[in-house]
Design a protein around this motif. Structure first.
Motif, PDB file in Angstrom:
ATOM      1  N   CYS A  27       0.829  -1.211   0.000  1.00  0.00           N
ATOM      2  CA  CYS A  27       0.000   0.000   0.000  1.00  0.00           C
ATOM      3  C   CYS A  27       0.862   1.259   0.000  1.00  0.00           C
ATOM      4  CB  CYS A  27      -0.925   0.008   1.219  1.00  0.00           C
ATOM      5  SG  CYS A  27      -2.348  -1.094   1.071  1.00  0.00           S
ATOM      6  N   LYS A  28       1.925   1.217   0.747  1.00  0.00           N
ATOM      7  CA  LYS A  28       2.811   2.381   0.814  1.00  0.00           C
ATOM      8  C   LYS A  28       3.647   2.520  -0.457  1.00  0.00           C
ATOM      9  CE  LYS A  28       3.246   2.650   5.849  1.00  0.00           C
ATOM     10  NZ  LYS A  28       2.900   4.077   5.976  1.00  0.00           N
ATOM     11  N   LYS A  29       4.101   1.390  -0.989  1.00  0.00           N
ATOM     12  CA  LYS A  29       4.979   1.412  -2.168  1.00  0.00           C
ATOM     13  C   LYS A  29       4.235   1.852  -3.428  1.00  0.00           C
ATOM     14  CE  LYS A  29       7.771  -1.647  -5.119  1.00  0.00           C
ATOM     15  NZ  LYS A  29       8.275  -3.026  -5.318  1.00  0.00           N
ATOM     16  N   TYR A  30       3.059   1.302  -3.666  1.00  0.00           N
ATOM     17  CA  TYR A  30       2.356   1.537  -4.928  1.00  0.00           C
ATOM     18  C   TYR A  30       1.325   2.654  -4.867  1.00  0.00           C
ATOM     19  CZ  TYR A  30       4.421  -2.838  -6.554  1.00  0.00           C
ATOM     20  OH  TYR A  30       5.300  -3.816  -6.933  1.00  0.00           O
ATOM     21  N   TRP A  31       0.693   2.842  -3.696  1.00  0.00           N
ATOM     22  CA  TRP A  31      -0.398   3.821  -3.604  1.00  0.00           C
ATOM     23  C   TRP A  31      -0.100   4.970  -2.651  1.00  0.00           C
ATOM     24  CZ3 TRP A  31      -2.052   1.985  -7.707  1.00  0.00           C
ATOM     25  CH2 TRP A  31      -2.407   0.656  -7.900  1.00  0.00           C
ATOM     26  N   LEU A  32       1.039   4.926  -1.975  1.00  0.00           N
ATOM     27  CA  LEU A  32       1.444   5.994  -1.036  1.00  0.00           C
ATOM     28  C   LEU A  32       0.381   6.235   0.038  1.00  0.00           C
ATOM     29  CD1 LEU A  32       3.007   8.633  -3.475  1.00  0.00           C
ATOM     30  CD2 LEU A  32       4.053   6.604  -2.487  1.00  0.00           C
ATOM     31  N   GLU A  59      -2.360   7.418   8.547  1.00  0.00           N
ATOM     32  CA  GLU A  59      -3.500   8.278   8.849  1.00  0.00           C
ATOM     33  C   GLU A  59      -4.673   7.983   7.915  1.00  0.00           C
ATOM     34  OE1 GLU A  59      -0.415   9.279   8.414  1.00  0.00           O
ATOM     35  OE2 GLU A  59       0.131   9.856  10.465  1.00  0.00           O
ATOM     36  N   GLU A  60      -4.368   7.782   6.625  1.00  0.00           N
ATOM     37  CA  GLU A  60      -5.432   7.462   5.670  1.00  0.00           C
ATOM     38  C   GLU A  60      -6.086   6.130   6.009  1.00  0.00           C
ATOM     39  OE1 GLU A  60      -4.655   8.776   1.302  1.00  0.00           O
ATOM     40  OE2 GLU A  60      -2.680   8.394   2.198  1.00  0.00           O
TER      41      GLU A  60
END
Length: 469
Positions: free
Chosen positions: A57-62, A66-67
């Protein structure tokens, strides 16, 4: 007789304890994790372990922590939901989303009006982009579509998001077009076939284009400024200053220049001056630094005429003694082109002014020059006199600064002409220029009356500027 030891069961991936198996799964890409779901029940359960999807999620969608809390979803659900929306852009999304986030974060406290001019915060819809493809009859590049899913361009306002440039009698500010306006400017004519405008300046008519198909010597997805051949009768003879190999290359490199402070923000506008950290010279208490910019709208490849502007900052140290206050009297320039030809220029003041410099004070001015070669450099010095000792003069060094135009590609229409045909065309153009020179004032007046033109009418008429120092 020795007892026969029973054969040990072969070690398999599934026989591993849970912790080492989860560690192995943590190195897999999202595609492999999904494939693991179809191997066995145990791997299906372990590949759904939520912390494994946090990295993706962090790598591909940033997606931030918090989100995740706001949406009240697990990491795997967030990944799947986002993939179902913009999954076709997974190879581009992170780079472009980061560029947009960085740009907005940087501009919000500095140019809030510019951020507010962005259209529709959630961006264009897939069906909108599909409709544009149907309208123009070409596929849009995926990275272009990805960016417009995030933000659908900008309102046609000043200042433009893609930078400004100002001289005493010339102003440019480029807006990032929304996808519908861009589709209206899609070019099918010879010279710009299959080219889609990315930006537009309401003052000059200047646009940057992206080639959505390979045609007329252009590479697919290339971003460029169009530059009509000033000597050609053929309107299809349009040279190109190449700005980026792809939309991602073009957009992210621009954003990096902005957020790194490479492009200064002056009066709520981004000015596309490039500053070389080595272009600084200090003489006593006075420091001179230079930044430069290339102006494609005032340049041409044929005939060779490359227009540059430079911004000079003159600053006196705040720790200087009050009696060091001084006034600029004159300037001296040594100008060298790429062939090694040297021109020397000396004159009073700078741009008609004689600035006074005192401790802590800064004076900045903008001027311009032209070269008949694709690059060149300038250096020189200013002559000052002290305000309290008027008969005492001294020189302040101007650092050498280089100017070079972007990579350009000559029009394929011109390359297809034979040498004899082209020589005849040039002779005819010279005769026509001689005939037209007597009517220059009248034609300029007519141009003023016809200035309001339809968007994207090309080629752009370029006025020649004499060298200013």
């Amino acid at each position: 007789m020795a007892a026969v030891e029973p054969e040990s069961a072969p070690l398999t991936l599934e026989s591993l304890p849970t912790d080492p198996l989860l560690l192995i799964l943590s190195f897999l890409d999202y595609r492999d994790l999904i494939n693991c779901c179809y191997v066995s029940r145990r791997l299906s359960q372990l590949s759904s372990h939520d912390p494994l999807w946090r990295r993706h999620c962090k790598k591909y969608w940033l997606i931030s922590e918090e989100e995740k809390i706001q949406k009240n979803q697990c990491w795997k659900s967030l990944f799947i939901d986002t993939y179902s929306d913009v999954g076709r852009y997974i190879d581009h999304y992170a780079a472009i989303k980061k560029a947009w986030d960085d740009l907005k974060k940087y501009l919000e406290p500095r140019c809030p009006r510019m951020v507010l001019s962005l259209k529709v915060a959630e961006g264009a819809r897939e069906e909108d982009l599909d409709a544009v493809e149907a309208q123009i009859g070409c596929k849009l590049p995926d990275d272009y579509r990805c960016s417009y899913r995030i933000h659908n361009g900008q309102k046609l306002v000043v200042p433009g998001l893609l930078g400004s440039m100002a001289l005493s009698n010339h102003y440019r500010s480029e807006d990032l077009l929304d996808v519908d306006t861009a589709a209206g400017g899609f070019q099918q004519r010879q010279g710009l076939k299959y080219c889609l405008p990315l930006t537009f300046c309401i003052h000059t008519g200047l646009s940057q284009y992206i080639a959505v198909e390979a045609a007329e010597g252009r590479n697919k997805n290339e971003v460029f400024y169009q530059c009509p051949d000033q000597m050609a009768r053929n309107p299809a003879a349009i040279d190109m200053f190449i700005i980026g190999a792809t939309f991602t290359d073009w957009f992210t490199s621009y954003v990096n220049s902005v957020v790194s402070g490479g492009f200064p923000i002056i009066r709520d506008q981004i000015f596309r001056y490039v500053h070389d950290p080595e272009c600084v010279a200090t003489t006593g208490d006075i420091t001179v630094s230079v930044s430069t910019s290339f102006l494609p709208e005032l340049s041409s490849v044929h005939p060779p005429h490359y227009f540059f502007t430079y911004r000079i900052r003159i600053e006196m140290s705040k720790d200087a003694l009050p009696e060091k206050a001084c006034q600029l009297d004159s300037r001296y320039w040594r100008i060298t082109n790429a062939k090694g030809d040297v021109e020397e220029v000396q004159g009073p003041g700078v741009v008609g002014e004689f600035p006074i410099i005192s401790p802590g004070r800064v004076y900045e001015y903008t001027s311009c020059t032209t070269f008949s070669t694709t690059s060149g450099y300038m250096e020189g010095y200013y002559t000052f006199h002290f305000l309290y000792f008027k008969d005492k003069i001294f020189n302040v060094a101007i650092p050498r600064f280089h100017m070079a135009c972007p990579t350009f590609r000559v029009s394929i229409a011109r390359l297809e002409l034979g040498p004899d045909e082209y020589e005849e065309m040039e002779d005819a153009e010279e005769e026509e220029d001689d005939d037209d020179s007597a009517d220059m004032e009248e034609s300029d007046e007519e141009d003023e009356e016809a200035r309001p033109r339809r968007l994207f009418d090309v080629p752009i008429r370029r006025r020649r500027y004499s060298r200013l120092f």
